[in-house]
Design an enzyme around this catalytic site. Structure first.
Site, PDB file in Angstrom:
ATOM      1  N   LYS A 111     -21.041 -15.815   1.540  1.00 50.59           N
ATOM      2  CA  LYS A 111     -22.563 -15.561   2.118  1.00 50.59           C
ATOM      3  C   LYS A 111     -23.361 -14.858   0.421  1.00 50.59           C
ATOM      4  CE  LYS A 111     -22.032 -16.125   7.103  1.00 50.59           C
ATOM      5  NZ  LYS A 111     -22.598 -14.996   8.457  1.00 50.59           N
TER       6      LYS A 111
ATOM      7  N   GLY B  74     -11.319  -8.972  -1.287  1.00 52.12           N
ATOM      8  CA  GLY B  74     -10.271  -9.238  -0.620  1.00 52.12           C
ATOM      9  C   GLY B  74      -9.768 -11.125  -0.827  1.00 52.12           C
TER      10      GLY B  74
ATOM     11  N   ARG C  51       0.735  -1.345   0.068  1.00 52.40           N
ATOM     12  CA  ARG C  51      -0.583   0.184  -0.007  1.00 52.40           C
ATOM     13  C   ARG C  51       1.439   1.298   0.136  1.00 52.40           C
ATOM     14  NH1 ARG C  51      -4.395  -1.864   3.343  1.00 52.40           N
ATOM     15  NH2 ARG C  51      -5.762  -2.809   2.437  1.00 52.40           N
TER      16      ARG C  51
ATOM     17  N   GLY D  73     -13.866  -3.241   0.335  1.00 55.44           N
ATOM     18  CA  GLY D  73     -15.298  -2.851   0.439  1.00 55.44           C
ATOM     19  C   GLY D  73     -15.488  -1.601  -0.071  1.00 55.44           C
TER      20      GLY D  73
END
Ligand code: AMP
Length: 396
Positions: A198, A354, A35, A377
């Site tokens: 999920k 991710g 990063r 996200g």
């Protein structure tokens, strides 16, 4: 898009929201500098113009205030070496000292501010705190795509104080350009591969994408909620009973919109959630009680790969099976390779979120896909069709 290429920063102080949320080891050494490295071109552009760079970031999740293990001071030596300048450090991101250090900067200087989240005002999006940060500089640059979905003081609120002088850095611009290529102008056929645990985490993405895609491939733990919705027996597989109606609706919507929704037909089952579990190939609709599906089966792999290889645009989010366990990783590897082959043939492929990034790296295929998003996200919310506050703040 308003990027830092639109201005010459000579003699100007730029406050840059970077994402230096890097992992540190027990000795506070940087365990993975990806990063930081990614942000270097933005900082260098400012320095090369003859400007001054004030860097601000969060690191970890400090609870009540300063904590040694979350201090950004640990990054100073590495950053100095990378930028080839002696980076100064302000041990509080606001206050008298930070103001003094900022005002004493000369062209080409770099000042790193201490962890923004040592102040609870940061995540609350406090306006006074944002104003204090803003007083340090002439120009605001946001280069932290990973926090663009948060309306925090440094990612969003601060932009109010730079109505004419706010810009995207290169990481931000790059991420947006690549994601927009998929979301706004995909070459057809456009195939989306969704995996992960999920349905609940992905349903908004499914809803938003049904209007855009030709093929929607479902894998991972979420496939079993779809299979149960179609009347299959899923044994002890991961299931979200409360989302069966949602899955049924998605299946109907796909039909109505002419989307080819691909749900696995065979699976690899295990008698417990363990790499050393008993293992068998099985019809995905006839899983015996006591067994759970942890990967897609061979027929499904071949079918999915065929669709993927005939696509011109591919978006992949989420592993197709429990790829962390070597005995249930084959499906994910197979799909990753199909994405790479499609890219070799000219498709544009975007991998993000991710675990799919971890998977593509595990199989050394990062160089054989078009773009790997680091957004996590933020990327998921963007492909859900949401307006990200950090992006809106610059564009408005
Ligand atoms: P997510 O964070 O929702 O993208 O989920 C990623 C996780 O889903 C990974 O840790 C995978 O091991 C897990 N996963 C993938 N397939 C399955 C499956 N069939 N059963 C349970 N977990 C799965």
């Amino acid at each position: 898009m308003k990027t830092i290429d639109n201005l010459n920063l000579n003699g100007l102080r730029a406050i840059i929201r970077v994402d230096f949320n890097v992992p540190l080891n027990d000795k506070f050494e940087i365990a993975d500098a990806t990063r930081i490295n990614a942000a270097i071109p933005t900082v260098k552009k400012i320095l090369n113009d003859g400007g001054m760079a004030i860097l601000m970031s969060h690191l970890g999740r400090p609870k009540t205030g300063p904590e040694e293990r979350f201090s950004l001071k640990h990054l100073v030596p590495y950053l100095s070496e990378k930028l080839d300048v002696e980076v100064k450090f302000a041990s509080d991101c606001t206050g008298e000292d930070a103001r003094k250090m900022a005002s004493e900067m000369k062209n080409g200087d770099v000042l790193l501010l201490e962890n923004l989240r040592f102040h609870k005002e940061e995540t609350k999006g406090d306006e006074d705190f944002a104003r204090d940060l803003a007083t340090l500089a002439d120009v605001y640059v946001n280069d932290a795509f990973g926090t663009a979905h948060r309306a925090h003081a440094s990612t969003t609120i601060i932009a109010r104080f730079f109505p004419e002088d706010k810009y995207f850095g290169y990481i931000m611009a790059n991420e947006l350009a690549h994601i927009n290529k998929v979301m706004k102008d995909p070459k057809k056929p456009f195939t989306v591969i969704l995996g992960g645990a999920k349905v609940s985490g992905k349903i908004e993405i499914i809803r938003n994408l049904l209007d855009k895609v030709d093929n929607l491939i479902i894998g991972g733990g979420m496939m079993f909620t779809f299979i149960k919705a179609m009347g299959g027996s899923v044994g002890n597989s991961l299931i979200e009973d409360n989302l069966i109606d949602v899955a049924k609706q998605a299946i109907q919507d796909a039909k109505d919109k002419g989307v080819n929704l691909l749900i696995p037909t065979d699976t690899i089952i295990a008698d417990k959630f363990d790499n050393d579990a008993g293992k068998a190939a099985c019809d995905a609709y006839k899983i015996p009680d006591g067994w759970m599906g942890l990967d897609i089966g061979e027929k499904t792999r071949e079918g999915f790969a065929g669709i993927i290889e005939n696509s011109k645009t591919i978006l992949w989010n989420g592993p197709i099976g429990v790829f962390e366990m070597s005995n249930f990783a084959e499906g994910t590897r197979f799909i990753a390779e199909a994405v790479a082959r499609a890219t070799d043939k000219g498709a544009f492929s975007l991998v993000g979120g991710g675990d799919s990034v971890a998977a593509i790296n595990k199989y050394n295929l990062a160089d054989r896909v078009s773009y790997v998003s680091t957004g996590g996200g933020a990327m998921l919310e963007y492909i859900e069709g949401k307006v990200l506050p950090g992006i809106k703040a610059i564009e408005d």
